[in-house]
Enzyme design. Sequence first.
Site, short mmCIF file in Angstrom:
data_model
loop_
_atom_site.label_atom_id
_atom_site.label_comp_id
_atom_site.label_asym_id
_atom_site.label_seq_id
_atom_site.Cartn_x
_atom_site.Cartn_y
_atom_site.Cartn_z
CG HIS A 54 -0.22 0.04 2.53
ND1 HIS A 54 0.11 -1.11 3.21
CD2 HIS A 54 0.25 1.06 3.27
CE1 HIS A 54 0.73 -0.79 4.32
NE2 HIS A 54 0.84 0.54 4.39
CB ALA A 55 1.11 4.33 -1.40
#
Length: 139
Positions: A54-55
């Site tokens: 994820h970011a």
Amino acid sequence: MGELLRGPKIVELPRIQDPRGNLTFIEGSAHVPFDIARVYYLYDVPGGESRGGHAHKELEQLIIAASGSFDVVLDDGRDQSTFFLNRSYTGLYVPPMHWRELENFSSGSVCLVLASMPYSEADYYRGYEEFAAAVRVDQ
């Protein structure tokens, strides 16, 4: 420190060496460029598994191999870098808008993460394509 760094960076943390055992301490806005709002850790990661994927839109993090070792693969939408973490007195600063994968965990490793914000699902990009599209818009 106190300011947002532009890119990922290995941060040396204070280390007090003592024959009885070493000590490292971390103070928000002194050793990391943010106030620490949340701390969490990953452990007992089975062999071959990865974490992350994820970011974050705004969250800053310092990732530390408190025990053992692992790789952190970062992608800013243009370039990819791999950082091998294996020292409890260094951490990897991860600014916002970097896709991250944590992999190759050694047996018994502990990944300690210091975060600039409390948990907020709204701050996540969970899909790489959505993240990549947001990076293209920001350029």
